[in-house]
Design an enzyme around this catalytic site. Structure first.
Site, PDB file in Angstrom:
ATOM      1  N   LYS A  36       0.824  -1.209   0.000  1.00 35.47           N
ATOM      2  CA  LYS A  36       0.000   0.000   0.000  1.00 35.47           C
ATOM      3  C   LYS A  36       0.862   1.264   0.000  1.00 35.47           C
ATOM      4  CE  LYS A  36      -3.713  -2.345   2.500  1.00 35.47           C
ATOM      5  NZ  LYS A  36      -4.575  -2.553   1.356  1.00 35.47           N
ATOM      6  N   CYS A  37       1.905   1.248  -0.817  1.00 38.99           N
ATOM      7  CA  CYS A  37       2.880   2.333  -0.849  1.00 38.99           C
ATOM      8  C   CYS A  37       2.863   2.981  -2.230  1.00 38.99           C
ATOM      9  CB  CYS A  37       4.266   1.743  -0.562  1.00 38.99           C
ATOM     10  SG  CYS A  37       5.637   2.907  -0.660  1.00 38.99           S
ATOM     11  N   GLY A  38       3.238   4.249  -2.291  1.00 40.27           N
ATOM     12  CA  GLY A  38       3.356   4.918  -3.582  1.00 40.27           C
ATOM     13  C   GLY A  38       4.373   4.252  -4.500  1.00 40.27           C
TER      14      GLY A  38
END
EC number: 1.11.1.24
Length: 162
Positions: A36-38
């Site tokens: 769930k990271c950029g």
């Protein structure tokens, strides 16, 4: 303290022992990952590198970590499923670990001791930091999260040709 890359050991996503001595003679890229990271779309380029070079002696090990913005909250099974469904990941994803602090995994303690980051900072700053290890087990490079996996192509090629 571990003195050799090949003395390291960790747990795979099923909790089984994974010994690094099986990586002798291979070029290895180790990455702390999160769903769930950029930077999560880097999985795509990591998989492309893996597919391109795996038959030439290149391995990627992904280590899920929930220490940065709680961006890897899932179980090991959920993480594996996410990687396969969204990015077609076939490279090994290990058991979720800590990369910093008193509970940091021995793999990351070793890597950080071998190659400091920007301005000599040893700690891992964010998800998708990368360590490149040559076929003799020497940690040769450390790359920030901002470094796109595709930009490592020539470096990997060079190490594989040695």
């Amino acid at each position: 303290m571990t003195t050799s890359f090949y003395d390291l050991e960790c747990k795979d996503k099923k909790g089984e022992s994974f010994k690094f001595d099986q990586l002798k003679g291979k070029v290895v890229l180790i990455v702390n990952v999160a769903s769930k990271c950029g930077f999560t779309p880097q999985y795509k380029e990591l998989e492309e590198l893996y597919k391109k070079y795996q038959d030439k002696g290149f391995v990627i090990l992904g280590f899920p970590c929930n220490q940065f913005g709680k961006q890897e909250p899932g179980s090991d099974e959920q993480i594996t499923e996410f990687c396969q469904l969204n990015y077609g990941v076939t490279f090994p994803i290990m058991k979720k670990i800590d990369v910093n602090g008193s509970n940091a995994d021995s793999v990351y303690n070793y890597l950080k001791s071998q190659k400091a980051g920007l301005l000599g900072f040893k700690g891992i700053k964010w998800n998708f930091e990368k360590f490149l290890v040559d076929s003799n087990g020497k940690v040769v490079q450390r790359f920030s999260s901002l470094t796109k996996p595709s930009s490592l192509d020539q470096e990997i090629q060079s190490l594989l040709s040695k």
